[in-house]
Scaffold this motif. Structure first.
Motif, PDB file in Angstrom:
ATOM      1  N   ALA A  13       0.830  -1.212   0.000  1.00  0.00           N
ATOM      2  CA  ALA A  13       0.000   0.000   0.000  1.00  0.00           C
ATOM      3  C   ALA A  13       0.859   1.255   0.000  1.00  0.00           C
ATOM      4  O   ALA A  13       0.522   2.253  -0.655  1.00  0.00           O
ATOM      5  N   ARG A  14       1.961   1.225   0.748  1.00  0.00           N
ATOM      6  CA  ARG A  14       2.823   2.414   0.846  1.00  0.00           C
ATOM      7  C   ARG A  14       3.607   2.636  -0.443  1.00  0.00           C
ATOM      8  O   ARG A  14       3.755   3.783  -0.894  1.00  0.00           O
ATOM      9  N   LEU A  15       4.073   1.544  -1.047  1.00  0.00           N
ATOM     10  CA  LEU A  15       4.913   1.656  -2.248  1.00  0.00           C
ATOM     11  C   LEU A  15       4.102   1.599  -3.544  1.00  0.00           C
ATOM     12  O   LEU A  15       4.629   1.890  -4.623  1.00  0.00           O
ATOM     13  N   ARG A  16       2.822   1.175  -3.408  1.00  0.00           N
ATOM     14  CA  ARG A  16       1.932   1.018  -4.571  1.00  0.00           C
ATOM     15  C   ARG A  16       2.545   0.080  -5.610  1.00  0.00           C
ATOM     16  O   ARG A  16       2.428   0.280  -6.822  1.00  0.00           O
ATOM     17  N   SER A  17       3.198  -0.981  -5.108  1.00  0.00           N
ATOM     18  CA  SER A  17       3.855  -1.904  -6.028  1.00  0.00           C
ATOM     19  C   SER A  17       4.114  -3.230  -5.329  1.00  0.00           C
ATOM     20  O   SER A  17       4.724  -3.247  -4.252  1.00  0.00           O
ATOM     21  N   LYS A  44     -12.394 -10.947   4.294  1.00  0.00           N
ATOM     22  CA  LYS A  44     -13.547 -11.007   3.373  1.00  0.00           C
ATOM     23  C   LYS A  44     -13.732  -9.663   2.688  1.00  0.00           C
ATOM     24  O   LYS A  44     -14.832  -9.083   2.643  1.00  0.00           O
ATOM     25  N   ALA A  45     -12.626  -9.126   2.155  1.00  0.00           N
ATOM     26  CA  ALA A  45     -12.653  -7.818   1.506  1.00  0.00           C
ATOM     27  C   ALA A  45     -11.595  -7.773   0.417  1.00  0.00           C
ATOM     28  O   ALA A  45     -10.568  -8.463   0.485  1.00  0.00           O
ATOM     29  N   THR A  46     -11.841  -6.971  -0.604  1.00  0.00           N
ATOM     30  CA  THR A  46     -10.844  -6.716  -1.645  1.00  0.00           C
ATOM     31  C   THR A  46     -10.084  -5.462  -1.267  1.00  0.00           C
ATOM     32  O   THR A  46     -10.675  -4.394  -1.042  1.00  0.00           O
ATOM     33  N   LEU A  47      -8.785  -5.561  -1.188  1.00  0.00           N
ATOM     34  CA  LEU A  47      -7.971  -4.452  -0.667  1.00  0.00           C
ATOM     35  C   LEU A  47      -7.340  -3.615  -1.766  1.00  0.00           C
ATOM     36  O   LEU A  47      -7.039  -2.439  -1.550  1.00  0.00           O
ATOM     37  N   PHE A  48      -7.129  -4.191  -2.948  1.00  0.00           N
ATOM     38  CA  PHE A  48      -6.499  -3.459  -4.048  1.00  0.00           C
ATOM     39  C   PHE A  48      -7.368  -3.584  -5.293  1.00  0.00           C
ATOM     40  O   PHE A  48      -7.956  -4.634  -5.569  1.00  0.00           O
ATOM     41  N   ASP A  49      -7.420  -2.482  -6.033  1.00  0.00           N
ATOM     42  CA  ASP A  49      -8.106  -2.485  -7.324  1.00  0.00           C
ATOM     43  C   ASP A  49      -7.067  -2.875  -8.375  1.00  0.00           C
ATOM     44  O   ASP A  49      -6.190  -2.084  -8.719  1.00  0.00           O
ATOM     45  N   ARG A  50      -7.152  -4.107  -8.841  1.00  0.00           N
ATOM     46  CA  ARG A  50      -6.155  -4.633  -9.771  1.00  0.00           C
ATOM     47  C   ARG A  50      -6.539  -4.409 -11.238  1.00  0.00           C
ATOM     48  O   ARG A  50      -5.829  -4.843 -12.144  1.00  0.00           O
ATOM     49  N   ARG A  51      -7.644  -3.711 -11.469  1.00  0.00           N
ATOM     50  CA  ARG A  51      -8.091  -3.519 -12.840  1.00  0.00           C
ATOM     51  C   ARG A  51      -7.303  -2.427 -13.532  1.00  0.00           C
ATOM     52  O   ARG A  51      -7.207  -2.399 -14.758  1.00  0.00           O
ATOM     53  N   LYS A  53      -3.843  -0.064 -14.359  1.00  0.00           N
ATOM     54  CA  LYS A  53      -2.428  -0.339 -14.610  1.00  0.00           C
ATOM     55  C   LYS A  53      -1.609  -0.102 -13.348  1.00  0.00           C
ATOM     56  O   LYS A  53      -0.711  -0.880 -13.020  1.00  0.00           O
ATOM     57  N   LYS A  54      -1.941   0.987 -12.622  1.00  0.00           N
ATOM     58  CA  LYS A  54      -1.262   1.297 -11.369  1.00  0.00           C
ATOM     59  C   LYS A  54      -2.110   0.794 -10.220  1.00  0.00           C
ATOM     60  O   LYS A  54      -3.330   0.974 -10.204  1.00  0.00           O
ATOM     61  N   ILE A  55      -1.473   0.145  -9.248  1.00  0.00           N
ATOM     62  CA  ILE A  55      -2.199  -0.426  -8.105  1.00  0.00           C
ATOM     63  C   ILE A  55      -2.829   0.688  -7.278  1.00  0.00           C
ATOM     64  O   ILE A  55      -2.165   1.664  -6.912  1.00  0.00           O
TER      65      ILE A  55
END
Length: 302
Positions: A13-17, A44-51, A53-55
């Protein structure tokens, strides 16, 4: 929740990578992905939007990131605090002392310690030797300095001072003007008694007196305060016998003189005490090292 998984999430989350987080954590990128999936499954949650290009963090991810910032910020604070403790940039030291040691020996030692470690809070309490031992045994203080304590199990004692008892009087007194050693009888008749019967220092004097074939002192004063007795001696009212450090400056300024007495050779020891089963703080260990600097024959008595 797994703390390692939270840490991995925090880095991503901090590095976005995922790649950069894997590098920082010495993990493979698949391992990072598996940990994030495990955490998402647990919450039971989605933490990152992987859709994209950038996290990007999802709403749930932003909430969790707020918590991990506080959590790992606290970890950093703990690490910093203990680093400060180990480097003596933080902490306090509780010391107890008997009156003689606290008045005539400790001030210079404490001044040196404070100069070396200015950020350590020093607290000093004064009592008799029995009180000092009890404070150490009750863990009220880290270290206690006093006369030798006998019969208290669990104490480690190191001798830091070996002081000669020295009879002193006013340089204008009848005893000082004799210009010869006093006889035992002259010493007995002129002595000011400074401690109650049974006190360690008085017991030593009484034992020496019996060795000289005499029963008791018969001087003109009995005083239960060491400094009052010293000032009485300065006034020419008698001879007082005290540890040398108590009268050293008064002799240097010629307010008192040392008297020689036939067959008189008494000494007393002062010790630093701490609990045998305790882990001394970095500040207490540094203080012990300073005491050791001042005395080469630093010997332990358990």
């Amino acid at each position: 929740m797994n703390l390692d998984h939270l840490k991995t999430f925090h880095y991503v989350a901090r590095l976005r990578s995922f790649t950069k987080a894997a590098h920082e954590l010495f993990l493979t990128q698949p391992a990072v992905s598996l940990q994030i999936q495990g955490l998402e499954h647990s919450l039971k949650a989605t933490l990152f939007d992987r859709r994209k290009k950038k996290i990007e963090l999802t709403e749930e991810g932003r909430i969790l990131f707020g918590y991990t910032q506080r959590l790992f910020g606290l970890f950093d604070d703990i690490e910093s605090a203990f680093q400060d403790l180990s480097q003596l940039q933080l902490g306090h030291l509780e010391i107890a002392s008997s009156a003689v040691v606290g008045t005539y020996y400790l001030p210079e030692v404490l001044a040196t310690f404070k100069k070396r470690y200015p950020k350590i809070q020093l607290n000093l309490r004064i009592g008799n030797s029995e009180q000092v031992a009890e404070w150490v045994l009750n863990r009220d203080v880290d270290l206690g300095l006093c006369a030798r304590i006998v019969g208290k199990s669990g104490l480690v004692q190191y001798q830091v001072l070996n002081e000669a008892y020295r009879p002193v009087a006013s340089p204008f007194s009848q005893w000082a003007t004799l210009n010869r050693p006093l006889t035992v009888s002259e010493f007995v008749k002129g002595s000011i008694i400074t401690r109650e019967k049974g006190a360690r220092s008085q017991s030593k004097l009484d034992a020496w007196l019996k060795e000289q074939g005499m029963d008791s002192f018969n001087g003109g004063f009995t005083v239960n305060n060491m400094n009052v007795a010293k000032y009485l001696a300065m006034s020419g009212l008698g001879i007082v016998t005290l540890p040398e450090m108590v009268t050293r400056k008064d002799v240097q300024t010629e307010h008192l003189v040392y008297l020689e007495v036939e067959n008189f050779n008494l000494h007393t020891g002062y010790y630093v005490n701490y609990l045998e089963d305790t882990n001394l703080s970095p500040a207490a260990l540094k203080f012990l090292m300073l005491l050791k600097e001042n005395r080469r024959d630093f010997m332990a008595i358990v």
